[in-house]
Design a protein around this motif. Structure first.
Motif: not given
Length: 192
Positions: A145-154, A180-191
Motif C-alpha cells: 500500500s502506498t498513497f498518492a496525491y490527486w494532483q500527482g495523477l496529472a 483532510r490531508n495536505l494535499p488530499p490523497a488516496f491509497i493504492y492497495r495492491c496484492v
C-alpha cells in the motif's frame, strides 16, 4: 509542530525525495493501515517513514510475532521516526537495498509493505529500480500500500506509476479520498 517544520525543511531540501510539505494526517494514516490484515502479517517493511506517523500506527497494530523495519534516506527523518518510535528498527538507507536489509533482519520474504515514497516525483528508472527491488522480496499474496496525491495523477510519472501497479499486481484498488490531508490523497492497495 516541530515535526511539521522538520518535514517542511526536508521537502525544501529534497523535493524529489519528500513529496509533501507536511506529515500525513491522522485520516490518511488510518486509511493506510486499515488496508492490512495485522493478525496475519509477519514480515512488514515500511518505505519512507518520514516522521514516523505510519510507523507508530503499524507498531500499535502488528501482531506480537511480527517483524518490522523501516527504510528512510534522510538522516533527519530517521531521527524523527526513531524519536517517535524508539522501539522501531529504522535504517538510513535506500529502499533499493531492501533485500540486504531483509537478510540482516532474518526475513525470508515480506508479506506487507507500507510505503510513503513520492512515486510521482520519481523518474521511470527510479520507479522501476524501487519496484523491482520490492518485488524481489515480496511473497505470493503479499500486500503493498502506498498513497498518492490527486494532483500527482496529472503528472506523467504519476500516470506511469498507476499503469505499473496495474501491470504488476493481481489486484489494485483505490481507497476513498482523504480530504483532510495536505494535499488530499488516496491509497493504492495492491496484492501480489
Amino acid at each position: 509542530m516541530k515535526e511539521t517544520f522538520t518535514f517542511l525543511r526536508n521537502f525544501l531540501r529534497h523535493p524529489t525525495q519528500v513529496g509533501a510539505i507536511a506529515p500525513s494526517s491522522p485520516g490518511l494514516v488510518k486509511a493506510m493501515v486499515d488496508g492490512f490484515d495485522w493478525q496475519s502479517a509477519r514480515n512488514i517493511v515500511e518505505f519512507g517513514p518520514g516522521t514516523g506517523v505510519f510507523t507508530e500506527a503499524v507498531l500499535d497494530r502488528m501482531h506480537a510475532d511480527a517483524k518490522f523495519f523501516a527504510i528512510e534516506r534522510s538522516a533527519e527523518l530517521v531521527e524523527a521516526t526513531r524519536a517517535r518510535c524508539p522501539n522501531a528498527i529504522v535504517y538510513e538507507d535506500s529502499v533499493t537495498n531492501v533485500a540486504e536489509l531483509c537478510q540482516r533482519e532474518s526475513m525470508d520474504g515480506v508479506d506487507s509493505v507500507i510505503c510513503g515514497l513520492p512515486w510521482a516525483s520519481f523518474s521511470q528508472g527510479l520507479q522501476d529500480e524501487i519496484m523491482d527491488a520490492m518485488l524481489d522480496v515480496l511473497q505470493p499474496g503479499a500486500r503493498f500500500s502506498t498513497f498518492a496525491y490527486w494532483q500527482g495523477l496529472a503528472l506523467p510519472a504519476g500516470r506511469r506509476f498507476a499503469t505499473r501497479l496495474d501491470q504488476t499486481f493481481s489486484s489494485v484498488q483505490r481507497s476513498h479520498t482523504v480530504w483532510r490531508n495536505l494535499p488530499p490523497a488516496f491509497i493504492y492497495r495492491c496484492v501480489c
